[in-house]
Motif scaffolding. Structure first.
Motif, PDB file in Angstrom:
ATOM      1  N   GLN A 215     -34.965  51.708-100.227  1.00 25.95           N
ATOM      2  CA  GLN A 215     -35.881  51.270 -99.171  1.00 25.95           C
ATOM      3  C   GLN A 215     -37.142  50.622 -99.734  1.00 25.95           C
ATOM      4  O   GLN A 215     -37.684  49.687 -99.137  1.00 25.95           O
ATOM      5  CB  GLN A 215     -36.271  52.465 -98.290  1.00 25.95           C
ATOM      6  N   THR A 244     -29.447  53.769 -94.266  1.00 28.04           N
ATOM      7  CA  THR A 244     -30.392  53.806 -93.140  1.00 28.04           C
ATOM      8  C   THR A 244     -30.580  52.448 -92.484  1.00 28.04           C
ATOM      9  O   THR A 244     -31.137  52.353 -91.387  1.00 28.04           O
ATOM     10  CB  THR A 244     -31.765  54.315 -93.619  1.00 28.04           C
ATOM     11  N   GLY A 245     -30.166  51.399 -93.182  1.00 24.07           N
ATOM     12  CA  GLY A 245     -30.360  50.073 -92.612  1.00 24.07           C
ATOM     13  C   GLY A 245     -29.575  49.039 -93.390  1.00 24.07           C
ATOM     14  O   GLY A 245     -28.876  49.347 -94.357  1.00 24.07           O
ATOM     15  N   ARG A 270     -32.353  48.643 -88.634  1.00 22.79           N
ATOM     16  CA  ARG A 270     -32.013  50.058 -88.724  1.00 22.79           C
ATOM     17  C   ARG A 270     -30.713  50.387 -87.988  1.00 22.79           C
ATOM     18  O   ARG A 270     -30.284  49.662 -87.097  1.00 22.79           O
ATOM     19  CB  ARG A 270     -33.156  50.916 -88.154  1.00 22.79           C
TER      20      ARG A 270
END
Length: 320
Positions: A215, A244-245, A270
């Motif tokens: 991230q 997560t994305g 997301r």
């Protein structure tokens, strides 16, 4: 009546006569059919299918159907059997021998071989008291039915009944063994059947081939990863390794102004669409078409990415 009307009338008469034969077969099946299934289930070897002429052609199809549905089977030509191929029929096998009359001379050696070496014999014929049915451990008598040729000399209805009987045996065996599409795919890796049963896990790219970034990775490095892997996307994972994305070309365009001043977590979309490795590739393709996307990340129970599937992987494998 025109020629075309005559042709159609003939075709309908043939189909009706053969349908009557199938109905009679279904009505007359009894304990011998169940005994044949039990005999095959008890065999430690293969089902050896044999028959001469049209019965032989039907026998080849029955052997192929059995083999592809979890029952090892092999067709042995009776004439070749008399010249050495009897060695293919061994202890542990069960023989399924087909003959409309039950008196086909070419079958005598293979019948005698099964009797000599105590190889279970299932006989299928339409003449009660025939040599084949008398010698068989399990005798399946086909019902008397009119051949569709009109003269009674061309095997038509009789071969259709024999073929249907073979299908009935194969399906009864596969249902008893709980033969699933997964098992079926093992024996059908090629063609449309194989493609239809492919799993996502069979086609996905794994390990270092996956474009996965953290991230907090700067977008300059994310762009490099996307370029190196060539999928046009990058999966974004958290500190625990969970997806997560996803960063897509669309995300890049939407954040073009000051893009390089951000990290992956700030740019990503997301909760991306994902799929499981055990899902059918056909399902993955339908999902990508519906969502108008070209890639799907494959995630496991923990939420970590296990692979990535591109729509072109599906097309190359013949999934349509």
């Amino acid at each position: 009546m025109t020629d075309h009307e005559t042709f159609l009338a003939t075709a309908r008469r043939v189909i009706e006569l053969e349908a009557r034969g199938l109905a009679a077969l279904g009505a007359t099946l009894g304990p011998s059919f169940a005994a044949a299934v039990d005999l095959i289930l008890a065999a430690k070897g293969r089902v050896i299918v044999s028959g001469m002429g049209k019965s032989g052609h039907v026998g080849r199809k029955i052997a192929a159907t059995l083999a592809s549905t979890g029952t090892p089977a092999q067709y042995v030509h009776p004439a070749e059997a008399s010249h050495g191929d009897l060695g293919m029929v061994t202890d542990g096998d069960v023989a399924l021998v087909l003959s409309n009359s039950g008196e086909t001379p070419e079958l005598s050696d293979i019948i005698a071989h099964t009797r000599r070496f105590s190889i279970p014999l299932i006989g299928v014929a339409s003449r009660e008291g025939s040599t084949l049915l008398t010698q068989a451990d399990v005798a399946i008598l086909l019902p008397q039915a009119e051949e569709a040729c009109g003269t009674g000399i061309v095997p038509t209805t009789s071969t259709t009944m024999t073929l249907a009987l073979g299908d009935a045996l194969a399906v009864a065996l596969m249902e008893h063994r709980r033969f699933t599409p997964d098992h079926f795919r093992t024996f059908h890796p090629g063609g449309k059947l194989g493609a239809k049963l492919l799993k996502v896990g069979d086609l996905m790219h794994v390990g270092a081939a996956m474009p996965v970034v953290a991230q907090d990775l700067p977008m300059a490095d994310v762009l490099l990863e996307m370029t190196r892997k060539g999928f046009g996307v990058a999966g974004v994972v958290d500190a625990g390794g969970r997806l997560t994305g996803i960063v897509t070309d669309g995300d890049l365009r939407r954040h073009m102004d000051g893009l390089l001043g951000h990290n992956a977590g700030e740019i990503m979309t997301r909760a991306p669409q994902t799929i499981a490795a055990g899902a059918l590739a056909e399902q993955a393709l339908a999902l990508m078409k519906e969502r108008k996307i070209t890639c799907l990340f494959v995630v496991g129970a923990s939420g970590a990415p296990e692979g990535i599937l591109n729509i072109h992987d599906c097309f190359r494998a013949g999934v349509v």
